[in-house]
Design a protein around this motif. Structure first.
Motif, PDB file in Angstrom:
ATOM      1  N   LYS A 183      -9.500   4.800  -3.606  1.00  0.00           N
ATOM      2  CA  LYS A 183      -8.739   5.336  -4.730  1.00  0.00           C
ATOM      3  C   LYS A 183      -8.855   4.465  -5.968  1.00  0.00           C
ATOM      4  CE  LYS A 183      -4.772   6.252  -2.644  1.00  0.00           C
ATOM      5  NZ  LYS A 183      -3.329   6.351  -2.540  1.00  0.00           N
ATOM      6  N   SER A 184      -8.975   3.171  -5.764  1.00  0.00           N
ATOM      7  CA  SER A 184      -8.904   2.289  -6.933  1.00  0.00           C
ATOM      8  C   SER A 184     -10.207   2.228  -7.702  1.00  0.00           C
ATOM      9  CB  SER A 184      -8.506   0.885  -6.494  1.00  0.00           C
ATOM     10  OG  SER A 184      -9.407   0.400  -5.553  1.00  0.00           O
ATOM     11  N   ILE A 230     -10.415  -1.105  17.336  1.00  0.00           N
ATOM     12  CA  ILE A 230      -9.396  -1.540  16.373  1.00  0.00           C
ATOM     13  C   ILE A 230      -9.979  -1.531  14.964  1.00  0.00           C
ATOM     14  CG2 ILE A 230      -8.027  -3.506  15.606  1.00  0.00           C
ATOM     15  CD1 ILE A 230      -7.705  -4.305  18.496  1.00  0.00           C
ATOM     16  N   VAL A 231     -11.180  -2.124  14.845  1.00  0.00           N
ATOM     17  CA  VAL A 231     -11.788  -2.229  13.518  1.00  0.00           C
ATOM     18  C   VAL A 231     -12.043  -0.847  12.935  1.00  0.00           C
ATOM     19  CG1 VAL A 231     -13.855  -2.943  12.307  1.00  0.00           C
ATOM     20  CG2 VAL A 231     -12.800  -4.482  13.916  1.00  0.00           C
ATOM     21  N   MET A 289     -16.730  -2.175   6.017  1.00  0.00           N
ATOM     22  CA  MET A 289     -15.424  -2.266   5.354  1.00  0.00           C
ATOM     23  C   MET A 289     -15.383  -3.476   4.421  1.00  0.00           C
ATOM     24  SD  MET A 289     -12.572  -0.718   5.216  1.00  0.00           S
ATOM     25  CE  MET A 289     -11.057  -1.121   4.366  1.00  0.00           C
ATOM     26  N   VAL A 290     -15.870  -4.617   4.922  1.00  0.00           N
ATOM     27  CA  VAL A 290     -15.831  -5.819   4.090  1.00  0.00           C
ATOM     28  C   VAL A 290     -16.709  -5.640   2.856  1.00  0.00           C
ATOM     29  CG1 VAL A 290     -16.378  -8.263   4.012  1.00  0.00           C
ATOM     30  CG2 VAL A 290     -15.275  -7.339   5.999  1.00  0.00           C
ATOM     31  N   GLN A 349      -5.299  -4.189  -9.130  1.00  0.00           N
ATOM     32  CA  GLN A 349      -6.457  -4.140  -8.248  1.00  0.00           C
ATOM     33  C   GLN A 349      -6.450  -5.314  -7.275  1.00  0.00           C
ATOM     34  OE1 GLN A 349      -9.832  -2.910 -10.221  1.00  0.00           O
ATOM     35  NE2 GLN A 349     -10.953  -2.584  -8.339  1.00  0.00           N
ATOM     36  N   ILE A 401     -14.854  -3.872   0.285  1.00  0.00           N
ATOM     37  CA  ILE A 401     -13.905  -4.756  -0.400  1.00  0.00           C
ATOM     38  C   ILE A 401     -14.635  -5.658  -1.396  1.00  0.00           C
ATOM     39  CG2 ILE A 401     -12.299  -6.663  -0.060  1.00  0.00           C
ATOM     40  CD1 ILE A 401     -11.562  -5.400   2.634  1.00  0.00           C
ATOM     41  N   ILE A 413      -5.501  -4.848   1.341  1.00  0.00           N
ATOM     42  CA  ILE A 413      -6.394  -4.196   2.305  1.00  0.00           C
ATOM     43  C   ILE A 413      -7.087  -5.240   3.175  1.00  0.00           C
ATOM     44  CG2 ILE A 413      -8.503  -2.824   2.511  1.00  0.00           C
ATOM     45  CD1 ILE A 413      -7.594  -1.371  -0.035  1.00  0.00           C
ATOM     46  N   THR A 464      -8.170  -7.979  13.101  1.00  0.00           N
ATOM     47  CA  THR A 464      -9.195  -8.595  13.949  1.00  0.00           C
ATOM     48  C   THR A 464      -8.751  -9.963  14.464  1.00  0.00           C
ATOM     49  OG1 THR A 464     -10.272  -9.569  12.051  1.00  0.00           O
ATOM     50  CG2 THR A 464     -11.092  -7.447  12.794  1.00  0.00           C
ATOM     51  N   ARG A 502      -3.911  -4.672  -4.582  1.00  0.00           N
ATOM     52  CA  ARG A 502      -4.288  -3.627  -3.636  1.00  0.00           C
ATOM     53  C   ARG A 502      -5.426  -4.082  -2.711  1.00  0.00           C
ATOM     54  NH1 ARG A 502      -4.740   2.085  -3.998  1.00  0.00           N
ATOM     55  NH2 ARG A 502      -4.287   2.097  -6.200  1.00  0.00           N
ATOM     56  N   ILE A 503      -6.477  -4.666  -3.322  1.00  0.00           N
ATOM     57  CA  ILE A 503      -7.646  -5.011  -2.504  1.00  0.00           C
ATOM     58  C   ILE A 503      -7.329  -6.160  -1.564  1.00  0.00           C
ATOM     59  CG2 ILE A 503      -9.991  -5.914  -2.639  1.00  0.00           C
ATOM     60  CD1 ILE A 503     -10.313  -4.136  -5.091  1.00  0.00           C
ATOM     61  N   TYR A 506      -7.307   3.854   0.672  1.00  0.00           N
ATOM     62  CA  TYR A 506      -6.638   3.057  -0.353  1.00  0.00           C
ATOM     63  C   TYR A 506      -7.644   2.313  -1.214  1.00  0.00           C
ATOM     64  CZ  TYR A 506      -2.346   3.913   2.191  1.00  0.00           C
ATOM     65  OH  TYR A 506      -1.291   4.510   2.796  1.00  0.00           O
ATOM     66  N   LEU A 507      -8.716   1.871  -0.558  1.00  0.00           N
ATOM     67  CA  LEU A 507      -9.747   1.131  -1.284  1.00  0.00           C
ATOM     68  C   LEU A 507     -10.481   2.069  -2.221  1.00  0.00           C
ATOM     69  CD1 LEU A 507     -11.057  -1.677  -1.290  1.00  0.00           C
ATOM     70  CD2 LEU A 507     -12.732  -0.803   0.293  1.00  0.00           C
ATOM     71  N   VAL A 520      -8.706   0.737  11.896  1.00  0.00           N
ATOM     72  CA  VAL A 520      -8.147   0.130  10.691  1.00  0.00           C
ATOM     73  C   VAL A 520      -8.966   0.525   9.465  1.00  0.00           C
ATOM     74  CG1 VAL A 520      -7.618  -2.041   9.577  1.00  0.00           C
ATOM     75  CG2 VAL A 520      -7.105  -1.761  11.958  1.00  0.00           C
ATOM     76  N   SER A 521     -10.307   0.559   9.617  1.00  0.00           N
ATOM     77  CA  SER A 521     -11.138   0.968   8.486  1.00  0.00           C
ATOM     78  C   SER A 521     -10.801   2.393   8.082  1.00  0.00           C
ATOM     79  CB  SER A 521     -12.627   0.920   8.843  1.00  0.00           C
ATOM     80  OG  SER A 521     -12.970  -0.311   9.350  1.00  0.00           O
ATOM     81  N   PHE A 565      -6.773  -5.783   7.247  1.00  0.00           N
ATOM     82  CA  PHE A 565      -8.019  -5.675   8.012  1.00  0.00           C
ATOM     83  C   PHE A 565      -8.289  -6.958   8.800  1.00  0.00           C
ATOM     84  CE2 PHE A 565     -12.726  -5.773   8.182  1.00  0.00           C
ATOM     85  CZ  PHE A 565     -12.911  -4.606   8.888  1.00  0.00           C
ATOM     86  N   LEU A 592      -7.505   2.351   6.254  1.00  0.00           N
ATOM     87  CA  LEU A 592      -7.399   1.593   5.007  1.00  0.00           C
ATOM     88  C   LEU A 592      -8.358   2.054   3.926  1.00  0.00           C
ATOM     89  CD1 LEU A 592      -6.933  -2.080   6.189  1.00  0.00           C
ATOM     90  CD2 LEU A 592      -5.251  -0.565   5.213  1.00  0.00           C
ATOM     91  N   THR A 622     -17.469  -3.626  11.062  1.00  0.00           N
ATOM     92  CA  THR A 622     -16.733  -4.674  10.342  1.00  0.00           C
ATOM     93  C   THR A 622     -17.303  -4.866   8.940  1.00  0.00           C
ATOM     94  OG1 THR A 622     -16.573  -5.770  12.452  1.00  0.00           O
ATOM     95  CG2 THR A 622     -15.841  -6.990  10.570  1.00  0.00           C
ATOM     96  N   LEU A 658       0.832  -1.205   0.000  1.00  0.00           N
ATOM     97  CA  LEU A 658       0.000   0.000   0.000  1.00  0.00           C
ATOM     98  C   LEU A 658       0.870   1.260   0.000  1.00  0.00           C
ATOM     99  CD1 LEU A 658      -2.984  -0.851   2.334  1.00  0.00           C
ATOM    100  CD2 LEU A 658      -2.860  -0.906  -0.140  1.00  0.00           C
TER     101      LEU A 658
END
Lengths: 69, 227, 223
Positions: C222-223, C208-209, C149-150, B136, C153, B143, B151, B139-140, C219-220, C212-213, B147, C216, C146, B64
């Motif tokens: 941007k793509s 924490i979650v 974020m997932v 992609q 993705i 991530i 956890t 990168r994904i 970055y997600l 981190v979200s 993440f 992160l 949680t 990243l």
């Protein structure tokens, strides 16, 4: 080599002799057959590591070839 | 070609582990008996998994920050090795548990943690396969890797402390707690952990290098085809 | 300050959007109601004999599946062109935080409705209702942080629901273990101080979650 190990074994057995109540594979040790087990495992490990080293070398060679071009 | 020092160290430590692991003295404990020697082979799988997955996350963070494909290669190969070690740890743990605790699967937080770790990294691989574009995908999946690991950490290190576990250091099983202190065990255990972890890193490095070569070869083919 | 304003605006936008196309919300409510009914029919006449661990686990599984389905669409609603438009307007941090807050509200609503309906249909053995409700609230916030974020993705990866489930379940298990344990304490009417340890851990995992979200998501995005 073997002498050192048998020395270690003697030390081990004497150090633990106060707890003889619990069953351990002492017979296997006093027979000396434990050396067979160790020898076999060492050979297997040696074989696997030899294979890994060979793969390592082949990759290095490929890297060189690719880099040269 | 000379092997680098850490590979030689790995070889030396693994031989030391196998030889001393069987010939060295171990404390005499009820229930466990000789099977305590599994400590040198089962537990390092676990440590190796955590270390190698950690390195996978490290490379994902690296990706990243600087999106180089080599970072992605390292992250994914480390995930593969981590899954291998985790799987071996689970299987060997199950076999050991069957003998000492009487069941293949006991409701133990460490065992569950390892199983969930496996699930996460299998999901990681599924995610990678579902993405077509290379950049992609890298990168994904990076991530998701970070993440999920964030956890996983509380699961592995915090939750077990809240519950009773059959594993050592968590109370509940007096026969197990003594060996934490035993210096004979430590003398082999620490080298074993380092040796197995180095073997994992070695395998990871080999696979990462192979992936890189494959990519270079592909790119060359494309260049040739386009001419 | 700017970020907070941005979040408030984005949450309002989400709520207005949701209200305009109410079928999504109604659909989720119907989903939870019909799942509870299916459980009832499954247990049939024996539902009174449902023991408390089963009751508890079933409740959380229903909530988990509802949450996964409710949150899965949170990035799917917008068309690509509109996404690009947001990209120019809002900061990624604002977007993820607003989505998390909005999803928490949505899940809270669903969870409370679900809890009410579930207790009416399958009985309610809970002794400490306040603790149970607080726990449900914590669960809603945790699930939403949680799953949001997932779902982001999974959306990037073609947004199929299998992927969403596969990616989110292992990540959510630690949270689920703690939630089920706390609600078990509440059901048995144990002293609240017993649950504090677990609640603090749960909050820590949530933190924490969230952190981190927050780090992160850019970055997600941007793509």
């Amino acid at each position: 080599m073997k002498y050192i190990f048998s020395l270690l074994m003697v030390l081990a057995v004497s150090a633990n002799s106060f707890a003889q109540g619990i069953e351990m594979a002492d017979a296997l040790r006093s027979d000396g057959k434990i050396y067979v087990v160790v020898a076999v495992l060492s050979l297997v490990l040696a074989g696997i590591l030899f294979y890994v080293i060979r793969t390592d070398r082949r990759i290095s060679r490929l890297e060189k070839e690719m880099g040269d071009k | 070609m000379k092997l680098s020092w850490w590979k030689l160290l790995c070889i030396a430590l693994l031989f030391y582990t196998v030889i001393m692991g069987f010939l060295g003295p171990v404390p005499r404990l009820a229930i466990l008996n000789e099977s305590i020697r599994n400590l040198y082979f089962h537990v390092p799988m676990w440590f190796g998994m955590v270390l190698i997955l950690g390195s996978s996350v490290f490379h994902s963070i690296g990706y990243l920050r600087t999106p180089l494909m080599s970072n992605d290669d390292k992250a994914v190969t480390a995930a593969h090795t981590g899954i291998l070690f985790g799987g071996l740890g689970l299987v060997t743990g199950m076999a050991w548990a069957r003998v000492t605790w009487g069941d293949w699967w006991v409701n133990d937080p460490k065992l569950n943690g390892a199983a969930i770790g496996m699930l996460i990294y299998c999901a990681y691989l599924v995610l990678r396969n579902s993405l077509e574009d290379e950049g992609q995908r890298a990168r994904i999946s990076a991530i998701y890797n970070i993440f999920a690991f964030a956890t996983l950490v509380p699961l592995l290190f915090i939750l077990p402390r809240l519950t009773d576990s059959l594993h050592p250091g968590n109370g509940g099983n007096p026969g197990f707690n003594q060996y934490d202190l035993d210096s004979d065990l430590r003398l082999v255990f620490y080298p074993a952990v380092i040796g197995w972890a180095l073997l994992g890193l070695w395998l990871t490095q080999l696979n990462a290098r192979l992936r890189r070569l494959e990519r270079i070869a592909e790119e060359k083919n494309e260049v040739v085809a386009s001419r | 300050m700017h970020l907070l304003q941005e979040i408030a605006v984005l949450i309002r936008k989400e709520i207005v959007l949701e209200w305009r196309q109410r079928y999504a919300l109604n659909g989720m409510l119907l989903y939870i109601v019909s799942t509870v009914l299916i459980c009832y029919f499954g247990f049939g006449q024996n539902s009174a004999a449902l023991n408390s661990p089963t009751w508890n686990t079933l409740f959380w599984i229903i909530l988990l599946f509802t949450a996964v389905n409710a949150v899965a669409k949170s990035f799917g609603q917008e068309r690509a062109a509109r996404l690009l438009y947001y990209y120019t307007l809002a900061s990624p941090q604002g977007i993820i935080l607003s989505k998390i807050v909005y999803n928490s509200l949505l899940l809270l609503l669903l969870a409370v409705v679900g809890y009410g309906f579930y207790s009416v249909i399958l009985g309610n053995p809970v002794e400490d209702n306040l603790l149970f409700l607080v726990n449900v609230g914590l669960g809603a916030v945790g699930f939403s942080s949680t799953l949001t974020m997932v779902s982001g993705i999974a959306t990037k990866a073609g947004n199929n629901s299998v992927l969403m489930a596969v990616l989110s379940f292992p990540v959510i298990i630690p949270m689920l273990i703690l939630l089920i344990r706390i609600s078990k304490n509440a059901m048995d009417g144990l002293d609240r101080s017993i649950s504090y340890d677990e609640m603090i851990t749960l909050l820590a995992i949530n933190a924490i979650v969230l952190a981190v979200s927050y780090i992160l998501f850019p970055y997600l995005w941007k793509s």
